[in-house]
Design a protein around this motif. Structure first.
Motif, mmCIF file in Angstrom:
data_model
loop_
_atom_site.group_PDB
_atom_site.id
_atom_site.type_symbol
_atom_site.label_atom_id
_atom_site.label_comp_id
_atom_site.label_asym_id
_atom_site.label_seq_id
_atom_site.Cartn_x
_atom_site.Cartn_y
_atom_site.Cartn_z
ATOM 1 N N GLU A 49 0.841 -1.199 0.000
ATOM 2 C CA GLU A 49 0.000 0.000 0.000
ATOM 3 C C GLU A 49 0.875 1.249 0.000
ATOM 4 O O GLU A 49 0.575 2.236 -0.680
ATOM 5 N N ALA A 50 1.979 1.193 0.756
ATOM 6 C CA ALA A 50 2.902 2.330 0.773
ATOM 7 C C ALA A 50 3.556 2.505 -0.601
ATOM 8 O O ALA A 50 3.734 3.630 -1.087
ATOM 9 N N VAL A 51 3.913 1.392 -1.237
ATOM 10 C CA VAL A 51 4.489 1.453 -2.578
ATOM 11 C C VAL A 51 3.474 2.032 -3.562
ATOM 12 O O VAL A 51 3.809 2.869 -4.410
ATOM 13 N N LEU A 55 4.118 5.298 -5.748
ATOM 14 C CA LEU A 55 4.047 5.287 -7.209
ATOM 15 C C LEU A 55 3.026 6.308 -7.706
ATOM 16 O O LEU A 55 3.269 7.009 -8.700
ATOM 17 N N ASP A 56 1.903 6.384 -7.033
ATOM 18 C CA ASP A 56 0.876 7.351 -7.419
ATOM 19 C C ASP A 56 1.430 8.769 -7.322
ATOM 20 O O ASP A 56 1.218 9.588 -8.214
ATOM 21 N N ARG A 57 2.176 9.038 -6.253
ATOM 22 C CA ARG A 57 2.757 10.377 -6.083
ATOM 23 C C ARG A 57 3.771 10.685 -7.185
ATOM 24 O O ARG A 57 3.773 11.773 -7.769
ATOM 25 N N LEU A 58 4.641 9.718 -7.478
ATOM 26 C CA LEU A 58 5.660 9.933 -8.503
ATOM 27 C C LEU A 58 5.048 10.122 -9.888
ATOM 28 O O LEU A 58 5.448 11.020 -10.642
ATOM 29 N N TYR A 59 4.062 9.302 -10.223
ATOM 30 C CA TYR A 59 3.455 9.424 -11.547
ATOM 31 C C TYR A 59 2.608 10.694 -11.667
ATOM 32 O O TYR A 59 2.507 11.273 -12.751
ATOM 33 N N ARG A 60 2.014 11.118 -10.559
ATOM 34 C CA ARG A 60 1.283 12.390 -10.612
ATOM 35 C C ARG A 60 2.242 13.556 -10.797
ATOM 36 O O ARG A 60 1.942 14.515 -11.520
ATOM 37 N N ALA A 61 3.402 13.500 -10.132
ATOM 38 C CA ALA A 61 4.414 14.540 -10.331
ATOM 39 C C ALA A 61 4.894 14.535 -11.780
ATOM 40 O O ALA A 61 5.115 15.602 -12.377
ATOM 41 N N ALA A 62 5.041 13.353 -12.352
ATOM 42 C CA ALA A 62 5.427 13.251 -13.760
ATOM 43 C C ALA A 62 4.349 13.836 -14.661
ATOM 44 O O ALA A 62 4.641 14.504 -15.655
ATOM 45 N N ALA A 63 3.079 13.600 -14.306
ATOM 46 C CA ALA A 63 1.975 14.143 -15.106
ATOM 47 C C ALA A 63 1.971 15.665 -15.064
ATOM 48 O O ALA A 63 1.728 16.337 -16.076
ATOM 49 N N LYS A 187 12.358 16.902 -15.514
ATOM 50 C CA LYS A 187 11.488 16.551 -14.391
ATOM 51 C C LYS A 187 10.712 15.275 -14.692
ATOM 52 O O LYS A 187 10.629 14.374 -13.858
ATOM 53 N N VAL A 188 10.132 15.228 -15.879
ATOM 54 C CA VAL A 188 9.340 14.052 -16.253
ATOM 55 C C VAL A 188 10.210 12.801 -16.205
ATOM 56 O O VAL A 188 9.830 11.783 -15.610
ATOM 57 N N GLU A 189 11.350 12.868 -16.837
ATOM 58 C CA GLU A 189 12.211 11.692 -16.929
ATOM 59 C C GLU A 189 12.687 11.231 -15.557
ATOM 60 O O GLU A 189 12.766 10.019 -15.290
ATOM 61 N N LYS A 190 13.002 12.171 -14.669
ATOM 62 C CA LYS A 190 13.464 11.787 -13.327
ATOM 63 C C LYS A 190 12.348 11.135 -12.523
ATOM 64 O O LYS A 190 12.568 10.130 -11.837
ATOM 65 N N GLN A 191 11.135 11.691 -12.603
ATOM 66 C CA GLN A 191 10.022 11.125 -11.849
ATOM 67 C C GLN A 191 9.669 9.733 -12.370
ATOM 68 O O GLN A 191 9.429 8.809 -11.593
ATOM 69 N N ARG A 326 -18.632 6.348 -17.131
ATOM 70 C CA ARG A 326 -17.299 5.920 -17.518
ATOM 71 C C ARG A 326 -16.562 7.026 -18.285
ATOM 72 O O ARG A 326 -17.172 7.905 -18.895
ATOM 73 N N VAL A 327 -15.232 6.927 -18.231
ATOM 74 C CA VAL A 327 -14.377 7.824 -19.017
ATOM 75 C C VAL A 327 -13.375 6.995 -19.801
ATOM 76 O O VAL A 327 -13.016 5.883 -19.401
ATOM 77 N N VAL A 328 -12.908 7.558 -20.921
ATOM 78 C CA VAL A 328 -11.778 6.994 -21.635
ATOM 79 C C VAL A 328 -10.601 7.922 -21.362
ATOM 80 O O VAL A 328 -10.739 9.149 -21.421
ATOM 81 N N HIS A 329 -9.459 7.342 -21.013
ATOM 82 C CA HIS A 329 -8.306 8.184 -20.693
ATOM 83 C C HIS A 329 -7.010 7.413 -20.919
ATOM 84 O O HIS A 329 -6.999 6.184 -21.055
ATOM 85 N N ALA A 330 -5.909 8.180 -20.979
ATOM 86 C CA ALA A 330 -4.559 7.613 -21.036
ATOM 87 C C ALA A 330 -3.973 7.761 -19.640
ATOM 88 O O ALA A 330 -3.649 8.875 -19.228
ATOM 89 N N PRO A 331 -3.866 6.662 -18.867
ATOM 90 C CA PRO A 331 -3.580 6.775 -17.429
ATOM 91 C C PRO A 331 -2.199 7.299 -17.061
ATOM 92 O O PRO A 331 -2.062 8.376 -16.490
#
Length: 356
Positions: A49-51, A55-63, A187-191, A326-331
């Motif tokens: 759960e911590a992982v 991961l959610d935090r890192l990918y959101r920062a990348a987004a 920034k994107v690449e590092k995250q 529902r939505v269609v999206h690129a996660p």
């Protein structure tokens, strides 16, 4: 860019998300083993759960950094077009100025051939005063034309100076946005690299269980959203353009996410929504943040297929509502374009690209 265009621009100018890199956890996650008794926590669940949260935090920062990259890219593209237009104006202005100078030279040569005598001398020497007066009228007309020529030449020179100044300013902005784009790319690449490192240290079973945890968390959020009774009020029908946008977006299901991508082989979240609406003949902002800022906001209960749902407080993600909750999206990196519950992520609000 050709050498001629580079030289033109050079001549024109002469005329006048914070980045955090985290160390991947070094603790290996234990095999879950047999199912725990009721009320107990499965071994390793808390760690995973911590992982998942990390991961959610890192990918959101990348987004968020991807949005910054896309915004800089859009500005640079627009400024390049403006700079090219200014270069054309400078070229046209230089050609006009050359023609004016040629006309001025021709007028000067004509005056020299006429002798350039004062009017008093011409009157004394003239045998026919009437002919002299006619000639004087033509001289006055010529003087007026010369004055107009001088005024037009001055204006052309001033226009050239203005265009050159504008070109210099646009060039500076273009370079500034190129630097912003490069910084956002880092920034994107590092995250993403940090997130991929975390995932790479998981065993196969742990990765599978992590995916299950992600699906379960999304399902809980979707269930809570549906339990609010939202779909009892949502009954809007798509417009013709909205249906075209939805058809385009859903046809991309299965294609990979790639940050900064606008298709056709891969998409990021706002690349998908902006291209979908472009297919319906409507240009909308490129980034999710600009889509949230510049498109018309509508209440969630009034949304209809084709509307965009903006997610998270920083407006760092966007999906297209396709109906039936529902939505269609690129996660995110490592995932593909998919259809999922509209309430599976924290909703910031709904915007409508379609003016109809």
């Amino acid at each position: 860019m050709g050498t001629g265009r580079r030289g033109l621009i050079a001549a024109a100018v002469t005329v006048v998300c914070a980045v955090t890199v985290l160390a991947a956890p070094g603790t290996a996650f234990a095999d879950p083993g047999p199912a725990p008794p009721p009320g107990a926590t499965a071994p390793g669940t808390k760690d995973l759960e911590a992982v998942r949260a990390e991961l959610d935090r890192l990918y959101r920062a990348a987004a968020l950094a991807t949005d910054q990259y896309n915004a800089a890219e859009e500005r640079a593209r627009r400024q390049s077009a403006e700079l090219a237009a200014l270069a054309r104006k400078i070229t046209e202005g230089q050609e006009k100025l050359a023609r004016l100078k040629e006309r001025a030279g021709a007028a000067a040569r004509a005056q020299y051939r006429s002798g350039g005598l004062p009017d008093e001398a011409k009157l004394v020497l003239s045998d026919d005063p009437g002919e002299f007066l006619d000639g004087t009228g033509r001289v006055i007309q010529g003087q007026r034309a010369t004055k107009g020529l001088i005024t037009e030449t001055d204006r052309a020179q001033q226009d050239l100076k203005t265009y050159a100044g504008d070109a210099s300013a646009q060039w500076e902005k273009l370079e500034e946005n190129r630097r912003a784009k490069a910084a956002a790319q880092k920034k994107v690449e590092k995250q993403i690299a940090a997130a991929e490192k975390v995932e790479s240290e998981l065993e196969k079973e742990e990765r599978e269980r992590l995916e299950r945890l992600e699906r379960e968390a999304a399902q809980r959020a979707q269930t809570a959203w549906l339990d609010s009774g939202i779909l009892e009020e949502v009954d809007g029908e798509a417009t013709g353009d909205g249906r075209k946008a939805v058809e385009f977006a859903t046809a991309q299901v299965g294609k990979p996410y790639a940050w900064g991508a606008e298709g056709p082989a891969a998409y990021d979240c706002s690349g998908l929504t902006s291209r979908a609406w472009a297919s319906a003949g409507l240009a909308i902002p490129r980034t999710s943040q600009q889509q949230w800022k510049r498109l018309r906001h509508v209440e969630a209960e009034d949304m209809r297929p084709g509307d965009l749902i903006i997610y998270f407080e920083d407006a760092s993600h966007v999906g297209m509502y396709v109906g039936d909750g529902r939505v269609v999206h690129a996660p995110r990196p490592g995932r593909t374009v998919t259809i999922t519950g509209a309430g599976s992520m924290p909703i910031l609000g709904v915007v409508r690209p379609d003016p109809a």
